[in-house]
Design an enzyme around this catalytic site. Structure first.
Site, PDB file in Angstrom:
ATOM      1  N   SER A 155       0.813  -5.521   7.163  1.00 47.29           N
ATOM      2  CA  SER A 155       1.371  -5.393   5.821  1.00 47.29           C
ATOM      3  C   SER A 155       1.951  -6.733   5.351  1.00 47.29           C
ATOM      4  CB  SER A 155       2.413  -4.274   5.807  1.00 47.29           C
ATOM      5  OG  SER A 155       2.834  -3.997   4.492  1.00 47.29           O
ATOM      6  N   ASP A 179      -6.562   2.926   2.665  1.00 45.68           N
ATOM      7  CA  ASP A 179      -5.284   2.374   2.208  1.00 45.68           C
ATOM      8  C   ASP A 179      -5.433   1.905   0.769  1.00 45.68           C
ATOM      9  OD1 ASP A 179      -2.816   1.102   1.916  1.00 45.68           O
ATOM     10  OD2 ASP A 179      -3.481  -0.721   2.934  1.00 45.68           O
ATOM     11  N   HIS A 203      -2.623   2.257   5.804  1.00 39.50           N
ATOM     12  CA  HIS A 203      -1.979   0.961   5.628  1.00 39.50           C
ATOM     13  C   HIS A 203      -1.489   0.360   6.942  1.00 39.50           C
ATOM     14  CE1 HIS A 203      -0.035  -2.251   3.552  1.00 39.50           C
ATOM     15  NE2 HIS A 203       1.180  -1.886   3.938  1.00 39.50           N
TER      16      HIS A 203
END
EC number: 3.4.16.-
Length: 436
Positions: A179, A361, A414
């Site tokens: 991320s 995601d 994600h």
């Protein structure tokens, strides 16, 4: 007057903490919530970094269950910024996980996992930037953390940690995370590499990095959410074509005079308002409900806020108030706008990289990840193909001449947690140099 009293109290608290603590580490054999002794070697501690070592970065170090003397050494950074690395340890790729059950006021239950990356690697789970997890600053008036500051502090942390653990200097070293940290990690790799070239002995045996659904350049990444939403049938053809025509493919930074584009983006937002963006296959729900997927995140907060747990982890008393898995009050000056120049520099120096992308995601869509990788203009050494687990497609991969590998995870989100077994197989193959 009240503000000065508040600052004085903060200062007194920091003085008390300072008296209690210097750089320290402890071997942890038992953890509240886990039955019996831990089946792996865990160390926790603090390393002081920055001016006068005011920033005390907390870490969890887990030895490889295979061959710790020779297996790779990883530092793991969770995103946010402001998300604790403990999130990676118990939700993504560590040897522990919470048993998901309704909280009854006791210490949440921890169980062993089968998919931990520590099966083949030593991992330092690092709480950074300062203020994240159990990390804290001795200076209540410290500057707001920044991307470039984090780069320098992680580099300093790694060098000091290795100085205290010299037996790992020769192990292959990788910087890993997902991320938001995916934007900072390439810069950290460059910083460590520069230190190896310029100043620091013994050298860190830096080999490369692994990033999952990484932020590359926020505006760029966000621009691919609308094409992704169209591709998975969340918005109509008509709305998508109108958005393209009115906004010109730029959806994150819009001219305020372009009212037609702004109105269409509002229509898009309404269409996807009920979608859980981190994994569009999951329900979007109230996280306090035990039936909601994100309820499991509360268990880590109940656990880490327990005083028995803090004593077991050797957390400095008084250094942390309420623990949050992701504390978005940890403001950060996002002064690295794009990771792309760092990827280029690292590839020139010959470092390996694995870019993982969960294909469901919508926060950082795989379309955007593919686009910025294409912009690097690396030649392709292995064309797009499926990678398999037990004769089943687990995702798709492509390999580039500059030692970069892209791998999607079918049905992934994600972070690694949505497909931990598949991500574990992927990592183990890549880190050992096997074909995916």
């Amino acid at each position: 007057m009240a503000s000065w009293i508040f600052k004085l109290l903060l200062l007194l608290q920091c003085v008390l903490v300072l008296i209690q603590h210097a750089d320290s580490s402890s071997i942890i054999r038992y953890l509240p919530g886990f039955e019996g002794p831990l089946p792996f070697e865990l160390e926790t501690g603090y390393i002081g970094v920055g001016q006068k070592e005011e920033d005390q970065l907390f870490y969890y170090f887990i030895k490889s269950e295979n061959n710790p003397e020779e297996d790779p050494l990883l530092v793991w950074l969770t995103g946010g910024p402001g998300c604790s690395s403990f999130s990676g340890l118990v939700y993504e790729n560590g040897p522990l996980a919470f048993k998901v059950e309704t909280y009854n006021g006791s210490v949440p239950t921890l169980v062993s996992t089968t998919y931990s990356w520590t099966k083949v690697a030593n991992i330092i789970y690092l709480d950074q930037p300062v203020g994240t997890g159990f990390s804290y600053s001795r200076n209540p008036f410290a500057d707001i953390p920044s991307d470039t500051g984090s780069v320098k502090r992680v580099n300093e942390f790694v060098r000091k940690w290795l100085a205290k653990h010299p037996e790992y200097f020769s192990n292959p070293f990788y910087v890993t995370g997902n991320s938001y940290s995916g934007k900072v990690i390439p810069a950290i790799v460059q910083e460590i590499s520069n230190g190896n070239y310029i100043c620091c002995k013994p050298q860190i045996n830096l080999q490369g990095y692994v990033i999952g659904n990484p932020v590359a350049y926020y505006d760029h990444d966000k621009d691919f959410r609308i094409p992704f939403a169209h591709g998975v049938a969340l918005i109509s053809d008509e709305l998508f074509e109108s958005l393209k025509a009115s906004c010109g493919g730029s959806y994150s930074v819009v001219d305020p005079l372009n009212t037609e584009c702004l109105k269409l983006i509002e229509d898009y937002d309404k269409c996807v308002s009920g979608i859980y963006e981190e994994l569009i296959l999951k329900s979007k729900c109230e996280h306090t409900s035990p039936d909601c997927y994100t309820y499991r995140y509360l268990l880590s907060e109940y656990w880490a806020d327990n005083e028995t747990v803090r004593r077991a982890l050797k957390v400095v008393k008084g250094s942390k108030g309420t623990w949050e898995r992701c504390d978005y009050r940890v403001l950060s000056n996002q002064d690295i706008k794009s990771s792309i120049p760092f990827h280029i520099n690292n590839s020139i120096r010959g470092y390996r990289s694995l870019v993982i992308s969960g294909d469901h995601d919508m926060t950082i869509p795989f379309l955007g990840t593919q686009a910025w990788i294409r912009s690097l203009n690396y030649s392709i050494t292995e064309k797009w193909r499926p990678w398999m687990i037990l004769d089943q497609v687990a995702g798709y991969t492509k390999t580039y001449a500059n030692k970069m590998t892209l791998a999607t995870v079918k049905g992934g989100g994600h972070t690694l947690e949505y497909k931990p077994e598949e991500n574990s197989v992927l990592f183990k193959r890549w880190i050992s140099g096997q074909p995916l």
